[in-house]
Design a protein around this motif. Structure first.
Motif, PDB file in Angstrom:
ATOM      1  N   GLU A 268      42.036  54.611  96.585  1.00  0.00           N
ATOM      2  CA  GLU A 268      42.953  55.156  97.589  1.00  0.00           C
ATOM      3  C   GLU A 268      43.735  56.369  97.077  1.00  0.00           C
ATOM      4  O   GLU A 268      44.308  57.133  97.874  1.00  0.00           O
ATOM      5  N   LEU A 269      43.755  56.573  95.741  1.00  0.00           N
ATOM      6  CA  LEU A 269      44.488  57.710  95.176  1.00  0.00           C
ATOM      7  C   LEU A 269      43.572  58.878  94.803  1.00  0.00           C
ATOM      8  O   LEU A 269      44.061  59.968  94.481  1.00  0.00           O
ATOM      9  N   ARG A 270      42.267  58.685  94.857  1.00  0.00           N
ATOM     10  CA  ARG A 270      41.347  59.739  94.441  1.00  0.00           C
ATOM     11  C   ARG A 270      41.478  61.020  95.259  1.00  0.00           C
ATOM     12  O   ARG A 270      41.255  62.112  94.707  1.00  0.00           O
ATOM     13  N   PRO A 271      41.828  60.962  96.543  1.00  0.00           N
ATOM     14  CA  PRO A 271      42.029  62.224  97.271  1.00  0.00           C
ATOM     15  C   PRO A 271      43.140  63.100  96.679  1.00  0.00           C
ATOM     16  O   PRO A 271      43.179  64.308  96.955  1.00  0.00           O
ATOM     17  N   LEU A 272      44.030  62.497  95.882  1.00  0.00           N
ATOM     18  CA  LEU A 272      45.118  63.261  95.269  1.00  0.00           C
ATOM     19  C   LEU A 272      44.700  63.915  93.959  1.00  0.00           C
ATOM     20  O   LEU A 272      45.457  64.723  93.408  1.00  0.00           O
ATOM     21  N   LEU A 273      43.510  63.586  93.469  1.00  0.00           N
ATOM     22  CA  LEU A 273      43.050  64.053  92.158  1.00  0.00           C
ATOM     23  C   LEU A 273      42.050  65.192  92.326  1.00  0.00           C
ATOM     24  O   LEU A 273      41.043  65.059  93.015  1.00  0.00           O
ATOM     25  N   ARG A 274      42.318  66.296  91.655  1.00  0.00           N
ATOM     26  CA  ARG A 274      41.383  67.418  91.605  1.00  0.00           C
ATOM     27  C   ARG A 274      40.945  67.615  90.162  1.00  0.00           C
ATOM     28  O   ARG A 274      41.785  67.745  89.268  1.00  0.00           O
ATOM     29  N   LEU A 275      39.656  67.602  89.911  1.00  0.00           N
ATOM     30  CA  LEU A 275      39.117  67.756  88.564  1.00  0.00           C
ATOM     31  C   LEU A 275      38.788  69.215  88.296  1.00  0.00           C
ATOM     32  O   LEU A 275      38.198  69.898  89.133  1.00  0.00           O
ATOM     33  N   MET A 276      39.161  69.685  87.093  1.00  0.00           N
ATOM     34  CA  MET A 276      38.951  71.078  86.732  1.00  0.00           C
ATOM     35  C   MET A 276      38.431  71.149  85.293  1.00  0.00           C
ATOM     36  O   MET A 276      39.198  71.289  84.349  1.00  0.00           O
ATOM     37  N   PRO A 277      37.112  71.005  85.087  1.00  0.00           N
ATOM     38  CA  PRO A 277      36.573  71.079  83.729  1.00  0.00           C
ATOM     39  C   PRO A 277      36.604  72.500  83.187  1.00  0.00           C
ATOM     40  O   PRO A 277      36.590  73.471  83.953  1.00  0.00           O
ATOM     41  N   GLY A 278      36.677  72.625  81.864  1.00  0.00           N
ATOM     42  CA  GLY A 278      36.646  73.940  81.236  1.00  0.00           C
ATOM     43  C   GLY A 278      37.607  74.025  80.068  1.00  0.00           C
ATOM     44  O   GLY A 278      38.550  73.244  79.944  1.00  0.00           O
ATOM     45  N   ARG A 279      37.357  75.002  79.201  1.00  0.00           N
ATOM     46  CA  ARG A 279      38.211  75.218  78.027  1.00  0.00           C
ATOM     47  C   ARG A 279      39.359  76.155  78.389  1.00  0.00           C
ATOM     48  O   ARG A 279      39.146  77.243  78.911  1.00  0.00           O
ATOM     49  N   PHE A 280      40.558  75.702  78.125  1.00  0.00           N
ATOM     50  CA  PHE A 280      41.750  76.517  78.354  1.00  0.00           C
ATOM     51  C   PHE A 280      42.094  77.257  77.058  1.00  0.00           C
ATOM     52  O   PHE A 280      42.010  76.666  75.982  1.00  0.00           O
ATOM     53  N   PRO A 281      42.436  78.562  77.136  1.00  0.00           N
ATOM     54  CA  PRO A 281      42.722  79.315  78.356  1.00  0.00           C
ATOM     55  C   PRO A 281      41.534  80.106  78.918  1.00  0.00           C
ATOM     56  O   PRO A 281      41.591  80.543  80.069  1.00  0.00           O
ATOM     57  N   GLY A 282      40.479  80.307  78.133  1.00  0.00           N
ATOM     58  CA  GLY A 282      39.467  81.276  78.509  1.00  0.00           C
ATOM     59  C   GLY A 282      38.644  80.944  79.734  1.00  0.00           C
ATOM     60  O   GLY A 282      38.215  81.841  80.453  1.00  0.00           O
ATOM     61  N   GLU A 283      38.415  79.646  79.993  1.00  0.00           N
ATOM     62  CA  GLU A 283      37.490  79.258  81.056  1.00  0.00           C
ATOM     63  C   GLU A 283      38.169  78.811  82.347  1.00  0.00           C
ATOM     64  O   GLU A 283      37.483  78.462  83.303  1.00  0.00           O
ATOM     65  N   LEU A 284      39.492  78.815  82.381  1.00  0.00           N
ATOM     66  CA  LEU A 284      40.192  78.371  83.592  1.00  0.00           C
ATOM     67  C   LEU A 284      40.764  79.551  84.350  1.00  0.00           C
ATOM     68  O   LEU A 284      41.463  80.395  83.778  1.00  0.00           O
ATOM     69  N   GLU A 285      40.472  79.599  85.640  1.00  0.00           N
ATOM     70  CA  GLU A 285      41.058  80.599  86.516  1.00  0.00           C
ATOM     71  C   GLU A 285      42.271  79.985  87.217  1.00  0.00           C
ATOM     72  O   GLU A 285      42.129  79.071  88.025  1.00  0.00           O
ATOM     73  N   LEU A 286      43.439  80.462  86.882  1.00  0.00           N
ATOM     74  CA  LEU A 286      44.675  79.974  87.483  1.00  0.00           C
ATOM     75  C   LEU A 286      45.327  81.124  88.231  1.00  0.00           C
ATOM     76  O   LEU A 286      45.702  82.133  87.630  1.00  0.00           O
ATOM     77  N   ALA A 287      45.456  80.984  89.523  1.00  0.00           N
ATOM     78  CA  ALA A 287      46.025  82.052  90.339  1.00  0.00           C
ATOM     79  C   ALA A 287      47.486  82.281  89.973  1.00  0.00           C
ATOM     80  O   ALA A 287      48.210  81.337  89.639  1.00  0.00           O
ATOM     81  N   PRO A 288      47.950  83.513  90.037  1.00  0.00           N
ATOM     82  CA  PRO A 288      49.360  83.793  89.735  1.00  0.00           C
ATOM     83  C   PRO A 288      50.297  82.993  90.637  1.00  0.00           C
ATOM     84  O   PRO A 288      50.061  82.849  91.841  1.00  0.00           O
ATOM     85  N   GLU A 289      51.333  82.458  90.020  1.00  0.00           N
ATOM     86  CA  GLU A 289      52.386  81.705  90.721  1.00  0.00           C
ATOM     87  C   GLU A 289      51.808  80.636  91.644  1.00  0.00           C
ATOM     88  O   GLU A 289      52.202  80.486  92.801  1.00  0.00           O
ATOM     89  N   SER A 290      50.883  79.860  91.095  1.00  0.00           N
ATOM     90  CA  SER A 290      50.223  78.815  91.883  1.00  0.00           C
ATOM     91  C   SER A 290      50.585  77.410  91.441  1.00  0.00           C
ATOM     92  O   SER A 290      50.146  76.444  92.067  1.00  0.00           O
ATOM     93  N   LEU A 291      51.377  77.269  90.372  1.00  0.00           N
ATOM     94  CA  LEU A 291      51.684  75.951  89.813  1.00  0.00           C
ATOM     95  C   LEU A 291      53.189  75.762  89.661  1.00  0.00           C
ATOM     96  O   LEU A 291      53.931  76.729  89.483  1.00  0.00           O
ATOM     97  N   GLY A 292      53.594  74.497  89.702  1.00  0.00           N
ATOM     98  CA  GLY A 292      55.001  74.173  89.503  1.00  0.00           C
ATOM     99  C   GLY A 292      55.287  73.437  88.213  1.00  0.00           C
ATOM    100  O   GLY A 292      56.412  73.459  87.706  1.00  0.00           O
ATOM    101  N   ALA A 293      54.277  72.758  87.662  1.00  0.00           N
ATOM    102  CA  ALA A 293      54.466  71.981  86.431  1.00  0.00           C
ATOM    103  C   ALA A 293      53.143  71.886  85.698  1.00  0.00           C
ATOM    104  O   ALA A 293      52.097  71.684  86.312  1.00  0.00           O
ATOM    105  N   VAL A 294      53.215  72.031  84.374  1.00  0.00           N
ATOM    106  CA  VAL A 294      52.012  71.934  83.537  1.00  0.00           C
ATOM    107  C   VAL A 294      52.321  71.071  82.330  1.00  0.00           C
ATOM    108  O   VAL A 294      53.324  71.287  81.637  1.00  0.00           O
ATOM    109  N   LEU A 295      51.453  70.102  82.075  1.00  0.00           N
ATOM    110  CA  LEU A 295      51.488  69.335  80.829  1.00  0.00           C
ATOM    111  C   LEU A 295      50.316  69.770  79.970  1.00  0.00           C
ATOM    112  O   LEU A 295      49.168  69.757  80.419  1.00  0.00           O
ATOM    113  N   ILE A 296      50.597  70.175  78.738  1.00  0.00           N
ATOM    114  CA  ILE A 296      49.545  70.483  77.776  1.00  0.00           C
ATOM    115  C   ILE A 296      49.922  69.769  76.481  1.00  0.00           C
ATOM    116  O   ILE A 296      50.675  70.281  75.655  1.00  0.00           O
ATOM    117  N   SER A 297      49.420  68.560  76.334  1.00  0.00           N
ATOM    118  CA  SER A 297      49.834  67.668  75.249  1.00  0.00           C
ATOM    119  C   SER A 297      48.732  67.491  74.217  1.00  0.00           C
ATOM    120  O   SER A 297      47.620  67.100  74.561  1.00  0.00           O
TER     121      SER A 297
END
Length: 248
Positions: free
Chosen positions: A90-119
């Motif tokens: 029931e929670l899977r619709p809330l999950l978006r998967l984004m495979p790839g190596r950060f930072p080189g392989e991820l396309e992140l649109a400018p000012e598109s995020l509010g919070a990021v965890l990189i642990s």
């Protein structure tokens, strides 16, 4: 992606799980103040939440259980498939998967995020990759957005062979004293099979400046104890270091 996952999650040992791509150990529970703060902030952040290097999804699952959407990234798609299987249907619709190596392989649109965890990801990056990663996070966050970043430090019993080199470099003012090009050689033998070739151990003097130079404001930073780490890894309560950085 297929709903069938042929890659079962490895068994946790002392709260740690071996990653499928043999790149370090994942923590199987949300325990430190920085990851907890991310989970709490995600619900009221000024934009979508992203976890970079989610591994098997301990933090992402906590966000989802609060009925908050999250984007989960990992270098290994198998980890993301395991996270999907672990997510209640029931929670899977809330999950978006984004495979790839950060930072080189991820396309992140400018000012598109509010919070990021990189642990426990950035200590596997070169110094230049960390600079590029922080710059990309600055661009991707909206004003008021926050990065919750955690790294492993030099204060691990398993890498004390590197400590004399680290101290010598720091004493002479090297910019990146914790950069280790032969990590697999200096880590104790029992962890060499899960160690990458290089690592970058950071601390209170060397980690926050990456964010300050990019224009972030540091809201909080401190060492993080890992009392559940095995004796072969745990040293003195400074095993990890965390930063909460805010884009003004």
């Amino acid at each position: 992606m297929s709903d069938a996952n042929p890659h079962p999650m490895p068994e946790a040992r002392d709260g740690l799980v071996t990653t499928l791509n043999q790149t370090g150990l994942a923590i199987e529970h949300v325990d430190d103040a920085y990851t907890t703060a991310f989970v709490e902030f995600a619900a009221r952040a000024p934009g979508p939440a992203l976890e970079i290097g989610t591994a098997f999804g301990a933090a992402s699952l906590q966000v989802l259980r609060r009925n908050v959407p999250i984007i989960a990234n990992d270098i290994d798609p198998r980890h993301l498939e395991i996270l999907k299987e672990r997510t209640p249907p029931e929670l899977r619709p809330l999950l978006r998967l984004m495979p790839g190596r950060f930072p080189g392989e991820l396309e992140l649109a400018p000012e598109s995020l509010g919070a990021v965890l990189i642990s426990r990801v950035m200590h596997f990056m070169t110094p230049r990759e960390i600079e590029a990663a922080v710059a990309k996070l600055w661009s991707a966050l909206v004003p008021g957005g926050k990065v919750f970043a955690v790294v492993d430090t030099i204060y691990l019993r398993s890498i004390q062979a590197f400590m004399p080199i680290y101290r010598e470099r720091k004493a002479r003012g090297d910019e990146w004293p914790g950069w280790c090009e032969n990590f697999r050689e200096i880590v104790i033998p029992e962890y060499r099979s899960v160690a990458p070739e290089t690592a970058h151990f950071l601390d209170e003097d060397t980690f926050p400046p990456f964010f300050l130079r990019a224009g972030f404001r540091i809201e909080r930073s401190s060492f993080i104890p890992r009392p559940y780490y095995p004796d072969a890894i745990r040293l003195d309560g400074r095993e990890s270091f965390g930063v909460i950085a805010v884009r003004p």
